[in-house]
Scaffold this motif. Structure first.
Motif, PDB file in Angstrom:
ATOM      1  N   VAL A 126       0.849  -1.199   0.000  1.00 31.21           N
ATOM      2  CA  VAL A 126       0.000   0.000   0.000  1.00 31.21           C
ATOM      3  C   VAL A 126       0.885   1.248   0.000  1.00 31.21           C
ATOM      4  CG1 VAL A 126      -1.742   1.272   1.292  1.00 31.21           C
ATOM      5  CG2 VAL A 126      -1.867  -1.223   1.154  1.00 31.21           C
ATOM      6  N   ALA A 127       1.943   1.204   0.822  1.00 31.66           N
ATOM      7  CA  ALA A 127       2.869   2.354   0.860  1.00 31.66           C
ATOM      8  C   ALA A 127       3.486   2.569  -0.517  1.00 31.66           C
ATOM      9  CB  ALA A 127       3.949   2.103   1.916  1.00 31.66           C
ATOM     10  N   SER A 128       3.782   1.479  -1.213  1.00 32.85           N
ATOM     11  CA  SER A 128       4.382   1.641  -2.548  1.00 32.85           C
ATOM     12  C   SER A 128       3.373   2.267  -3.517  1.00 32.85           C
ATOM     13  CB  SER A 128       4.890   0.294  -3.076  1.00 32.85           C
ATOM     14  OG  SER A 128       3.894  -0.382  -3.820  1.00 32.85           O
ATOM     15  N   ARG A 129       2.092   1.932  -3.341  1.00 26.44           N
ATOM     16  CA  ARG A 129       1.064   2.534  -4.209  1.00 26.44           C
ATOM     17  C   ARG A 129       0.952   4.028  -3.944  1.00 26.44           C
ATOM     18  NH1 ARG A 129      -2.400  -2.806  -3.100  1.00 26.44           N
ATOM     19  NH2 ARG A 129      -3.110  -3.186  -5.208  1.00 26.44           N
ATOM     20  N   ASP A 147       2.108   9.415   6.938  1.00 26.43           N
ATOM     21  CA  ASP A 147       2.949   9.400   5.734  1.00 26.43           C
ATOM     22  C   ASP A 147       4.377   8.971   6.072  1.00 26.43           C
ATOM     23  OD1 ASP A 147       1.076  10.111   3.704  1.00 26.43           O
ATOM     24  OD2 ASP A 147       1.067  12.149   4.489  1.00 26.43           O
ATOM     25  N   ALA A 148       4.853   9.398   7.248  1.00 27.57           N
ATOM     26  CA  ALA A 148       6.210   8.999   7.658  1.00 27.57           C
ATOM     27  C   ALA A 148       6.271   7.483   7.843  1.00 27.57           C
ATOM     28  CB  ALA A 148       6.596   9.710   8.956  1.00 27.57           C
ATOM     29  N   TYR A 149       5.190   6.909   8.363  1.00 27.50           N
ATOM     30  CA  TYR A 149       5.140   5.447   8.519  1.00 27.50           C
ATOM     31  C   TYR A 149       5.212   4.755   7.149  1.00 27.50           C
ATOM     32  CZ  TYR A 149       2.850   0.895   8.781  1.00 27.50           C
ATOM     33  OH  TYR A 149       2.540  -0.431   8.606  1.00 27.50           O
ATOM     34  N   LEU A 161       8.157   2.073   5.784  1.00 23.41           N
ATOM     35  CA  LEU A 161       7.980   0.722   5.232  1.00 23.41           C
ATOM     36  C   LEU A 161       8.823   0.536   3.971  1.00 23.41           C
ATOM     37  CD1 LEU A 161       4.116   0.137   5.521  1.00 23.41           C
ATOM     38  CD2 LEU A 161       5.916  -0.712   7.039  1.00 23.41           C
ATOM     39  N   LEU A 162       8.958   1.613   3.210  1.00 23.74           N
ATOM     40  CA  LEU A 162       9.666   1.510   1.934  1.00 23.74           C
ATOM     41  C   LEU A 162      11.178   1.569   2.101  1.00 23.74           C
ATOM     42  CD1 LEU A 162       7.274   3.651  -0.313  1.00 23.74           C
ATOM     43  CD2 LEU A 162       7.267   1.189   0.116  1.00 23.74           C
ATOM     44  N   GLN A 163      11.637   1.781   3.340  1.00 17.83           N
ATOM     45  CA  GLN A 163      13.082   1.755   3.623  1.00 17.83           C
ATOM     46  C   GLN A 163      13.518   0.393   4.149  1.00 17.83           C
ATOM     47  OE1 GLN A 163      15.181   4.113   2.765  1.00 17.83           O
ATOM     48  NE2 GLN A 163      13.365   5.075   1.896  1.00 17.83           N
ATOM     49  N   ASP A 206      14.434  -5.652   3.422  1.00 15.87           N
ATOM     50  CA  ASP A 206      13.866  -6.759   2.639  1.00 15.87           C
ATOM     51  C   ASP A 206      12.988  -6.231   1.512  1.00 15.87           C
ATOM     52  OD1 ASP A 206      15.055  -8.937   4.047  1.00 15.87           O
ATOM     53  OD2 ASP A 206      13.747  -8.428   5.726  1.00 15.87           O
ATOM     54  N   PHE A 207      12.211  -5.173   1.804  1.00 16.89           N
ATOM     55  CA  PHE A 207      11.428  -4.568   0.714  1.00 16.89           C
ATOM     56  C   PHE A 207      12.361  -4.052  -0.382  1.00 16.89           C
ATOM     57  CE2 PHE A 207       9.828  -0.787  -1.419  1.00 16.89           C
ATOM     58  CZ  PHE A 207       8.816  -1.383  -2.157  1.00 16.89           C
ATOM     59  N   LEU A 208      13.470  -3.417   0.012  1.00 16.58           N
ATOM     60  CA  LEU A 208      14.391  -2.866  -0.993  1.00 16.58           C
ATOM     61  C   LEU A 208      14.961  -3.981  -1.876  1.00 16.58           C
ATOM     62  CD1 LEU A 208      16.189  -0.115   1.144  1.00 16.58           C
ATOM     63  CD2 LEU A 208      14.482   0.236  -0.672  1.00 16.58           C
ATOM     64  N   ALA A 209      15.197  -5.147  -1.265  1.00 17.20           N
ATOM     65  CA  ALA A 209      15.712  -6.286  -2.050  1.00 17.20           C
ATOM     66  C   ALA A 209      14.655  -6.739  -3.070  1.00 17.20           C
ATOM     67  CB  ALA A 209      16.091  -7.429  -1.118  1.00 17.20           C
ATOM     68  N   TRP A 210      13.399  -6.812  -2.618  1.00 19.45           N
ATOM     69  CA  TRP A 210      12.293  -7.188  -3.528  1.00 19.45           C
ATOM     70  C   TRP A 210      12.165  -6.151  -4.651  1.00 19.45           C
ATOM     71  CZ3 TRP A 210       8.223 -10.977  -3.599  1.00 19.45           C
ATOM     72  CH2 TRP A 210       7.138 -10.654  -4.437  1.00 19.45           C
ATOM     73  N   GLU A 211      12.239  -4.879  -4.254  1.00 14.30           N
ATOM     74  CA  GLU A 211      12.071  -3.801  -5.236  1.00 14.30           C
ATOM     75  C   GLU A 211      13.177  -3.844  -6.299  1.00 14.30           C
ATOM     76  OE1 GLU A 211      11.097   0.920  -4.931  1.00 14.30           O
ATOM     77  OE2 GLU A 211      12.832   0.204  -3.849  1.00 14.30           O
TER      78      GLU A 211
END
Ligand code: GSH
Length: 215
Positions: free
Chosen positions: A166-169, A187-189, A193-195, A198-203
């Protein structure tokens, strides 16, 4: 364990249990299915699941075919990873937030598909989309207030995996929750999440797909 997932730039339902599995530190293999190719997609899913959807978790002869059920199974299998909060009240709200995402936010999901390879751009915000964004702002504010952050129910939990796509959207479609009644902390939350490593590896994998690598 084997996690069967869909195209990384698009598959929000795959990203959630993938993040959760990564947090356990356990070894798992991933098998990628190419989404949005009709019968080709179904042909790739068929050897793994009779239900025509990913994600699917295989653990020995056990098959688990739904993102939330996979997260629940992983939380029980790896209790030391504390994938749900220890406090019963925080756990109840983390579960409620995950369930709300799993079965709700239909307008946000259809109007703002995850597109991790896409540069940020604006979007026309219909009344229905604004309704979902207000609900999201209310949810994030309520939980961050009650549990004190930095994540929805305090420390990182499955609920945060559910809201990472959702944050990525929000980022892709240039949406700030402060425009929908949210506080800056919401918004800071989302940005937090986008930092996540593991998300960065997926991205990074998702962007490589978008650049022409085989998804
Ligand atoms: N409720 C399911 C939804 C899973 C789902 O919708 N998966 C999509 C990809 S994100 C899918 O497999 N689509 C198959 C297709 O497009 O043919 C879950 O939470 O796991």
């Amino acid at each position: 364990m084997e996690l069967v997932i869909g195209t990384k730039r698009w598959s929000t339902w795959s990203l959630r249990p993938w993040l959760v599995l990564r947090k356990t530190g356990a070894a798992f293999t991933e098998t990628l299915v190419n989404l949005r190719q009709g019968e080709v997609t179904q042909g790739q899913i068929a050897p793994h699941s009779p239900f025509g959807q990913v994600p699917v978790l295989k653990d020995g002869d056990l098959l688990v075919w739904d993102s939330l059920a996979i997260c629940e199974y992983v939380a029980e299998r790896y209790p030391d990873a504390r994938l749900w909060p220890e406090d019963p009240a925080a756990r109840a709200q983390a579960r409620a937030a995950s369930a709300l995402m799993h079965s709700g936010f239909a307008v946000l999901r259809s109007a703002c598909p995850m597109a991790l390879d896409q540069a940020p751009s604006g979007i026309e915000v219909t009344e229905a989309l604004a309704g979902d964004l207000k609900r999201l702002a209310t949810l994030w504010d309520l939980m961050l207030d009650r549990h004190g952050g930095p994540f929805l129910a305090g420390s990182w939990s499955i609920a945060d995996a559910f809201f990472t796509p959702v944050a990525s959207r929000l980022r892709t479609y240039g949406l700030a929750l402060t425009d929908f009644g949210g506080r800056p902390a919401a918004d800071a939350y989302g940005a937090r999440l986008l930092q996540d490593a593991d998300f960065l590896a997926w991205e990074a994998d998702a962007k490589a797909e978008g650049a022409g690598a085989t998804p």
